[in-house]
Every structure is written in structure tokens, then in C-alpha cells.
Design a protein around this motif. Structure first.
Motif, PDB file in Angstrom:
ATOM      1  N   GLY A   6       0.819  -1.199   0.000  1.00 22.72           N
ATOM      2  CA  GLY A   6       0.000   0.000   0.000  1.00 22.72           C
ATOM      3  C   GLY A   6       0.856   1.253   0.000  1.00 22.72           C
ATOM      4  N   THR A   7       0.197   2.371   0.187  1.00 17.52           N
ATOM      5  CA  THR A   7       0.885   3.663   0.254  1.00 17.52           C
ATOM      6  C   THR A   7       0.429   4.399   1.503  1.00 17.52           C
ATOM      7  OG1 THR A   7      -0.836   4.730  -1.060  1.00 17.52           O
ATOM      8  CG2 THR A   7       1.068   3.875  -2.253  1.00 17.52           C
ATOM      9  N   GLU A   9      -0.405   8.163   2.722  1.00 18.01           N
ATOM     10  CA  GLU A   9      -0.666   9.521   2.244  1.00 18.01           C
ATOM     11  C   GLU A   9      -1.483  10.280   3.268  1.00 18.01           C
ATOM     12  OE1 GLU A   9      -2.775   8.849  -1.358  1.00 18.01           O
ATOM     13  OE2 GLU A   9      -1.056   8.012  -2.401  1.00 18.01           O
ATOM     14  N   VAL A  12      -2.537   8.477   6.410  1.00 18.51           N
ATOM     15  CA  VAL A  12      -3.401   7.303   6.307  1.00 18.51           C
ATOM     16  C   VAL A  12      -2.744   6.257   5.412  1.00 18.51           C
ATOM     17  CG1 VAL A  12      -5.655   6.460   5.548  1.00 18.51           C
ATOM     18  CG2 VAL A  12      -5.467   8.734   6.576  1.00 18.51           C
ATOM     19  N   ARG A  14      -3.083   3.229   2.924  1.00 23.27           N
ATOM     20  CA  ARG A  14      -4.099   2.737   1.996  1.00 23.27           C
ATOM     21  C   ARG A  14      -3.534   1.564   1.205  1.00 23.27           C
ATOM     22  NH1 ARG A  14      -4.683   8.308   1.870  1.00 23.27           N
ATOM     23  NH2 ARG A  14      -6.760   9.015   2.396  1.00 23.27           N
TER      24      ARG A  14
END
Length: 82
Positions: A6-7, A9, A12, A14
């Protein structure tokens, strides 16, 4: 255990792909350092050097001198072998 890429950003995390059936489950987030393509060793000798350096950096002194030889004993409680 499930691993999901995920990432992160705006504070948060995600996932890149949807994850079904895990709503409300506790997670552990590990931030990965992605190497630049320029940092990837060009030849095999450098690759081995990088590999051995990683082993050295991740090594841990457990104080158990025979851990590698007797891992079944320490992991599973099996009797030590000769």
C-alpha cells in the motif's frame, strides 16, 4: 498473517488492492525503503556483497552458541542431536 502492499498519504495507510473480510482487524505497518534503480549493483560480485551486508545488518546476538545447529530444539522443543 496477510501482507498487503500500500501507500501512506496524509497520515493514512491505503492498500493498493481491496482487502476483503478484514474490517476492524489490528494491523502492523512497516515502512519499506525502496532502493533507487541506481543503487542496484551492476554485477554479481556487488550483489553478493550487498547480500552479505544485509545479513550482517540484520544479524542478532541471541547468546545461544548452537542456535543454527540445534534450531529444532529451540523452536519446537525437540531433543538436542549430537
Amino acid at each position: 498473517m496477510l501482507t498487503v502492499k500500500g501507500t501512506f498519504e496524509d497520515g493514512v495507510a491505503r492498500p493498493v488492492e481491496p482487502v476483503e473480510g478484514r474490517e476492524g482487524q489490528v494491523v502492523l505497518i512497516t515502512f519499506m525503503e525502496e532502493p533507487d534503480t541506481e543503487e542496484v549493483p551492476a554485477d554479481e560480485d556487488e550483489s553478493w556483497d550487498t547480500f552479505f551486508q544485509l545479513i550482517k545488518e540484520c544479524g542478532m546476538d541471541t547468546g545461544i552458541a548452537d542456535l543454527a545447529d540445534q534450531h529444532d530444539h529451540y523452536l519446537y522443543g525437540k531433543p538436542k542431536h549430537e
